[in-house]
Each structure stands twice: as structure tokens, then as C-alpha cells.
Scaffold this active site. Structure first.
Site, short mmCIF file in Angstrom:
data_model
loop_
_atom_site.label_atom_id
_atom_site.label_comp_id
_atom_site.label_asym_id
_atom_site.label_seq_id
_atom_site.Cartn_x
_atom_site.Cartn_y
_atom_site.Cartn_z
N LYS A 194 0.88 -1.18 0.00
CA LYS A 194 0.00 0.00 0.00
C LYS A 194 0.91 1.22 0.00
O LYS A 194 1.47 1.59 1.03
CB LYS A 194 -0.88 -0.02 1.25
CG LYS A 194 -2.22 0.69 1.11
CD LYS A 194 -2.15 2.17 0.72
CE LYS A 194 -1.94 3.07 1.93
NZ LYS A 194 -1.78 4.49 1.53
N GLU A 269 8.37 0.39 11.75
CA GLU A 269 9.55 1.26 11.60
C GLU A 269 9.03 2.68 11.63
O GLU A 269 8.41 3.14 10.67
CB GLU A 269 10.25 0.99 10.26
CG GLU A 269 10.82 -0.39 10.09
CD GLU A 269 12.05 -0.63 10.94
OE1 GLU A 269 12.54 0.30 11.60
OE2 GLU A 269 12.52 -1.79 10.96
N CYS A 303 14.08 9.12 8.06
CA CYS A 303 13.83 8.79 9.48
C CYS A 303 15.10 8.67 10.29
O CYS A 303 15.12 8.96 11.48
CB CYS A 303 13.04 7.49 9.55
SG CYS A 303 13.88 6.15 8.72
N GLU A 399 9.85 15.44 16.24
CA GLU A 399 10.44 15.16 14.93
C GLU A 399 9.92 16.17 13.92
O GLU A 399 8.70 16.30 13.76
CB GLU A 399 10.05 13.74 14.49
CG GLU A 399 10.64 13.36 13.14
CD GLU A 399 10.08 12.04 12.60
OE1 GLU A 399 8.86 11.81 12.73
OE2 GLU A 399 10.86 11.26 12.06
P1 NDP Z 1 2.29 8.19 7.76
O1 NDP Z 1 2.36 7.47 9.05
O2 NDP Z 1 1.39 9.34 7.62
O3 NDP Z 1 1.88 7.18 6.58
C1 NDP Z 1 2.59 5.98 6.32
C2 NDP Z 1 1.71 5.05 5.51
O4 NDP Z 1 0.60 4.65 6.30
C3 NDP Z 1 1.11 5.71 4.26
O5 NDP Z 1 1.04 4.74 3.23
C4 NDP Z 1 -0.29 6.08 4.74
O6 NDP Z 1 -1.19 6.22 3.69
C5 NDP Z 1 -0.62 4.89 5.61
N1 NDP Z 1 -1.68 5.12 6.60
C6 NDP Z 1 -2.15 6.29 7.09
N2 NDP Z 1 -3.12 6.06 8.03
C7 NDP Z 1 -3.27 4.72 8.13
C8 NDP Z 1 -4.09 3.84 8.92
N3 NDP Z 1 -4.96 4.32 9.80
N4 NDP Z 1 -3.94 2.51 8.76
C9 NDP Z 1 -3.04 2.01 7.88
N5 NDP Z 1 -2.24 2.77 7.10
C10 NDP Z 1 -2.34 4.11 7.22
O7 NDP Z 1 3.78 8.59 7.43
P2 NDP Z 1 4.32 9.47 6.24
O8 NDP Z 1 3.97 8.84 4.93
O9 NDP Z 1 3.92 10.89 6.49
O10 NDP Z 1 5.92 9.30 6.43
C11 NDP Z 1 6.66 10.09 7.29
C12 NDP Z 1 6.93 9.37 8.60
O11 NDP Z 1 7.50 8.10 8.35
C13 NDP Z 1 7.92 10.11 9.48
O12 NDP Z 1 7.46 10.19 10.79
C14 NDP Z 1 9.17 9.23 9.44
O13 NDP Z 1 9.96 9.33 10.55
C15 NDP Z 1 8.60 7.88 9.23
N6 NDP Z 1 9.57 7.01 8.57
C16 NDP Z 1 10.20 6.02 9.29
C17 NDP Z 1 11.16 5.21 8.71
C18 NDP Z 1 11.84 4.11 9.48
O14 NDP Z 1 12.39 3.21 8.86
N7 NDP Z 1 11.84 4.12 10.80
C19 NDP Z 1 11.55 5.40 7.30
C20 NDP Z 1 10.81 6.42 6.64
C21 NDP Z 1 9.85 7.20 7.26
P3 NDP Z 1 -1.49 7.68 3.07
O15 NDP Z 1 -0.18 8.40 2.95
O16 NDP Z 1 -2.04 7.36 1.77
O17 NDP Z 1 -2.42 8.35 4.02
#
Ligand code: NDP
Length: 495
Positions: A194, A269, A303, A399
Site C-alpha cells: 500500500k 519502523e 527517518c 520530529e
Molecule cells: P504516515 O504514518 O502518515 O503514513 C505511512 C503510511 O501509512 C502511508 O502509506 C499512509 O497512507 C498509511 N496510513 C495512514 N493512516 C493509516 C491507517 N490508519 N492505517 C493504515 N495505514 C495508514 O507517514 P508518512 O507517509 O507521512 O511518512 C513520514 C513518517 O514516516 C515520518 O514520521 C518518518 O519518521 C517515518 N519514517 C520512518 C522510517 C523508518 O524506517 N523508521 C523510514 C521512513 C519514514 P497515506 O499516505 O495514503 O495516508
């Protein structure tokens, strides 16, 4: 300064009617929810993608489960490795197309897209391909009493968990998906990806390449949509494991709903507020150069990148002056311009969030350099260095996921573990020093999944990666992924 030309096939691909990739087929999607894909370099809509309906999510889950117990279960580990290696070759062969697509959707500098979304993706896939033939259990000799000469033996088997839902963010949509794909397919699982609604289309192209590489239909499905599509996947009874990368608030929801659904396995993650500490003997020029490189890569939307920089008070002025001089020389502009060093933020919500942080910094902090969003149609901000306004400064705890480095003075090296650990997060940290003995004494005291010395942010497939505290659960890479993608089955035999 000039932009590279988009390949004709990239222009054609953007115009497709994008939806999903289910059971080996590219689908335009049957729902009425259209999601615009915006180029963050200029704010223009460059494509549209269809959000999945509940029946498309159902179809994807059934297709993945069919493939898991059908053709994929009959594919030998060696063949699985060959397919992963072929996919790595195809990613490289189609690398410029994938890199340009990803840069158009995410604002990632074209050289970074080539290096990470293409080069690193191929490297990680080849690493996982090698694991496919090396996943094994153990043998044991039980100590049961033998009454009539019978004997016993026992073994463990590592069996794939089943259908994995991989929910990925927008910052490295291909590379993070490949981490999940390599781990799932090497162990014999199937995967439903997804993508983030902001970067939905490159993974559809990846799925086409996977079929070309010989992957049976249904082993990799991609369903697009907003978070609610991710939520439906998590709750689906055919999904055995969720591998999520994203923010802490969403990660908490994902973990709770996976548990409530069916005690579904989950790997998280999540975010970080990563610290870098310059010890008094550090080479300040090398540390500043290293922190600028790793703190501003993809405009800080990584991240693992540093956001809090601890500097010995006696070296504060010198270090701030060096940061200011280095940042001043950075060129900001289009991510399709190879000579540019710093591009746009990835999407409008991220631009708004970082702009709010910058407004607060201009009000509450001493801004050493940068500090402003840039006017215009793209989502650009300046690379920024701040001085913390005290031990409770929000820039030490929240963050930003943006190009904002917050510098904090300290007095004694012994204070550093407490300062670094005073955070809800625990993803990465770095120590900058030439005093190996001091570094080795600090490492065990630091609460982080990864501690770097004289470097930060780099990831390698052989080294496990993941967070502690609010930065997540589970590990990717190394051999650590095997625990998360397989179930351990014990077998006892009397003979
Ligand atoms: P989000 O948590 O907003 O979204 C991540 C994914 O989850 C997207 O595909 C999103 O879909 C989906 N999503 C949103 N709501 C739900 C739900 N209720 N149930 C299931 N899936 C859902 O993160 P971001 O995309 O904004 O990414 C940034 C964040 O990711 C930062 O906080 C960063 O630190 C973290 N990150 C961590 C990494 C690691 O390895 N530790 C690596 C990279 C990023 P949609 O976008 O379509 O709403």
C-alpha cells in the site's frame, strides 16, 4: 542551471489511468475516488490514481493468499532467489525511468533517486536473493525417557508467515518497499503493498517489472488509496503480518488494529529525533560536513537523519560559524537539475508542517542560517540551523522530518547519554570523535537501534535496522528479518 529532459516513456506513463496491480494485472481501478499526484517542485498535478474499493482490497488479499499456498509454495528457494536477482537487473535496466518517476512525485533530487530508489533497491534485493537458500531451522535431541528402546529427535522449521501487508511512506517509496519485498519473498511469503497517496505510481511500474522477472501472479499486489485502504488490509483475515513504515501516531494505530484484528504479526519502523554528539576532540570540519550531508539528504525527510546536534560549549561558536558557512553555499532548486544540492519538500502537508516549525523557530530560537519557506509554486524551504533555546526546546523532542538541525551546547561528556536518551524516540544516534575508547564506553549507554561513529544515516543490507522506544518494533536487514517473516515450527519424532 538546467533540468534534465524527461524520457518520453515517463511522460507516457504519467498519462496512464493509474489504479492498482492485482493478480498480475495493471488495473485502472473501479472506484470513484481519484487522488491527484502533485509534483512538489512546481505544485502541478502530474497524474491521477484511483483509490481502491473494499472489493478491490478483498480481491488483492484473496489473490495473495492463493499465490501463497499455490504456485509460490511450489517455487524452490533457489528459484525465488533467481527471480529476486532478475528483478534487481530489471530495476537497473529501467533505472532512469524509475528515478524520473519518483523524482516527479516526491521531489527527491534525481541523483538521489538514481542512487537510492534504483541503486540501493537493486543492492538490497540481491542481498535478500542470497538469503532465499539459507533460511534454516535446527535439530535437537530430546531427553524423554526410553522404556522400550524408542528414540526421539526434534527439529525446528522456519515457515513463511503468509500474506504480508507492506504499508509504506512517501520519502523512499521504492527502496522501503524493496526492503519489505526482499524479506517477504526470500522467506516464501507473498506481499501486498500500500503506497503512500503522495507517491503511488512508481510501485505500479515495479510490479510490472516483477512479472517480467518471472514472479507468479498474486505474489506481489499493489493497492492504492489513502490510509483507510491500509486500515482495511490490516483487518483482513487473510493478512498474516503487517510491515509498516511511517509516523509514530499512525504506527500506534496500525499496531493496535493489527492486534485487535487477529493477533496479526506486526513490524513497525517509525520516526526519530536522532542525536549527533561532537566530542571535544572531534574534527569539527569533518563533523559539520558529515552532518550537513546526512541531515539534509532528501531535505531531511529521512527517518534515520540527525536533527539534534550536541556540541561542547567551548566549541559552540566555531561549530555554528562552520555550519553557517557550509549551508550558505548550498544551491536550492529543481530536483531535475543535476547541479542543484537541495530540492523541495515532498508534499504540501509536509511543507505546511515544516513551515510552521520554521515560523516557531524564527519566534523562539536564534536562527543561525536559513529559517524561511521560499515563495513560489513549489514546496521549497531553506536548509536551517538553529540554536536550542533551552533544555525543554520543542526542537529537541518533536520530529520535524525536515531540514532543521538544532544545535545544543553541553559541558561534560558524561552528561551526553542522559541528554541523548531524554527523548521518546530511539532510532539512530552518532558520536563524532577520534577517541575510540570514549566512543566504545558511550555506545552501550545510548538508547538507539543504531549508533554510528563519525557517520550518520547510512544503511547497509547486512546491518540490522530498526528502532527502540517510540521508534518502533522489529528489525529489517541482516539475518534479523527472518524472525519477523517466518514462524518457528517445532517437530518431535519418536522412532
Ligand atoms: P504516515 O504514518 O502518515 O503514513 C505511512 C503510511 O501509512 C502511508 O502509506 C499512509 O497512507 C498509511 N496510513 C495512514 N493512516 C493509516 C491507517 N490508519 N492505517 C493504515 N495505514 C495508514 O507517514 P508518512 O507517509 O507521512 O511518512 C513520514 C513518517 O514516516 C515520518 O514520521 C518518518 O519518521 C517515518 N519514517 C520512518 C522510517 C523508518 O524506517 N523508521 C523510514 C521512513 C519514514 P497515506 O499516505 O495514503 O495516508
Amino acid at each position: 542551471m538546467s533540468e534534465i529532459q524527461l524520457l518520453p516513456k515517463v511522460r507516457q506513463y504519467l498519462q496512464r489511468d493509474h489504479g492498482h496491480f492485482i493478480d498480475g494485472q495493471y488495473r485502472s481501478g473501479s472506484g470513484d475516488k481519484r487522488i491527484p499526484v502533485v509534483n512538489p517542485a512546481n505544485g502541478e498535478v502530474i497524474a491521477q490514481v484511483n483509490g481502491a474499493t473494499a472489493s478491490e482490497v478483498e480481491e488483492a488479499c484473496l489473490s495473495s493468499r492463493r499465490a501463497f499456498s499455490g504456485e509460490w509454495a511450489q517455487t524452490s528457494p533457489y528459484q525465488r532467489g533467481l527471480i529476486l536477482n532478475r528483478l534487481a537487473d530489471l530495476i537497473e535496466a529501467n533505472g532512469e525511468e524509475l528515478a524520473q518517476l519518483e523524482t516527479q512525485c516526491s521531489g527527491k533530487h534525481i541523483q538521489l533517486s538514481r542512487m537510492f530508489e534504483v541503486g540501493q533497491s537493486a543492492m538490497f534485493l540481491r542481498y535478500y536473493a542470497g538469503w532465499a537458500t539459507k533460511i534454516s531451522g535446527e535439530t535437537m535431541t530430546p531427553s524423554f525417557p526410553s522404556m522400550a528402546g524408542e528414540q526421539y529427535t526434534a527439529m525446528t522449521r522456519r515457515e513463511p508467515v503468509g500474506v504480508v501487508a507492506g504499508i509504506v511512506p512517501w520519502n523512499f517509496s521504492v527502496m522501503i518497499s524493496i526492503w519489505k519485498l526482499g524479506a517477504a519473498l526470500a522467506t516464501g511469503c507473498t506481499l501486498i503493498l500500500k503506497p503512500s497517496e503522495f507517491t503511488p505510481i512508481t510501485l505500479l511500474r515495479l510490479a510490472e517489472l516483477a512479472i517480467e522477472a518471472g514472479l507468479p501472479a498474486g505474489v506481489l499486489n499493489v493497492v492504492n488509496g489513502t490510509g483507510e485502504v491500509g486500515a482495511q488490509l490490516i483487518e483482513h483475515p487473510k493478512v498474516a503480518k503487517v510491515s509498516f513504515t511511517g509516523s509514530v501516531p499512525t504506527g500506534l494505530k496500525v499496531g493496535q488494529s493489527a492486534m485487535a484484528a487477529n493477533l496479526t504479526r506486526v513490524t513497525l519502523e517509525l520516526g526519530g529525533k536522532n542525536a549527533a554528539a561532537l566530542l571535544p576532540d572531534a574534527d569539527i570540519d569533518a563533523a559539520v560536513a558529515g552532518l550537513i550531508q546526512t541531515g539534509y539528504v532528501h531535505q531531511g525527510q529521512v527517518c534515520a537523519s540527525p536533527e539534534r546536534i550536541y556540541v561542547h560549549r567551548s566549541q559552540l561558536d566555531e561549530t555554528l560559524a562552520k555550519f553557517a558557512a557550509a549551508v550558505k553555499g548550498m544551491s536550492i532548486g529543481s530536483p531535475l537539475d543535476e547541479s542543484v544540492q537541495f530540492g523541495p519538500l515532498a508534499n504540501k502537508p509536509q511543507f505546511d508542517k515544516v513551515s510552521q516549525f520554521l515560523a516557531a523557530a524564527r519566534h523562539d530560537n536564534q536562527v543561525i542560517c536559513g529559517g524561511n519557506p521560499l515563495a513560489g509554486s513549489g514546496f521549497y524551504v531553506e536548509p536551517t540551523v538553529l540554536l536550542a533555546n533551552g533544555p525543554q526546546d520543542r526542537f529537541l523532542y518533536e520530529e520535524t522530518f525536515g531540514p532543521i538541525l538544532c544545535v545544543v551546547p553541553y559541558d561534560e561528556v558524561d552528561e551526553l547519554p542522559a541528554l541523548i536518551n531524554d527523548s521518546p524516540f530511539g532510532l539512530t544516534a552518532s558520536i563524532w570523535t577520534n577517541d575510540l575508547s570514549r566512543a566504545l564506553r558511550l555506545i552501550p549507554q545510548i538508547e538507539a537501534g543504531t549508533v554510528y561513529v563519525n557517520m550518520h544515516t547510512f544503511l547497509d543490507p547486512s546491518v540490522p535496522f530498526g528502532g527502540i522506544k517510540a521508534s518502533g518494533m522489529g528489525r529489517e536487514f541482516g539475518s534479523a528479518f527472518i524472525d519477523d517473516y517466518t514462524e518457528l515450527k517445532s517437530v518431535l519424532i519418536r522412532y
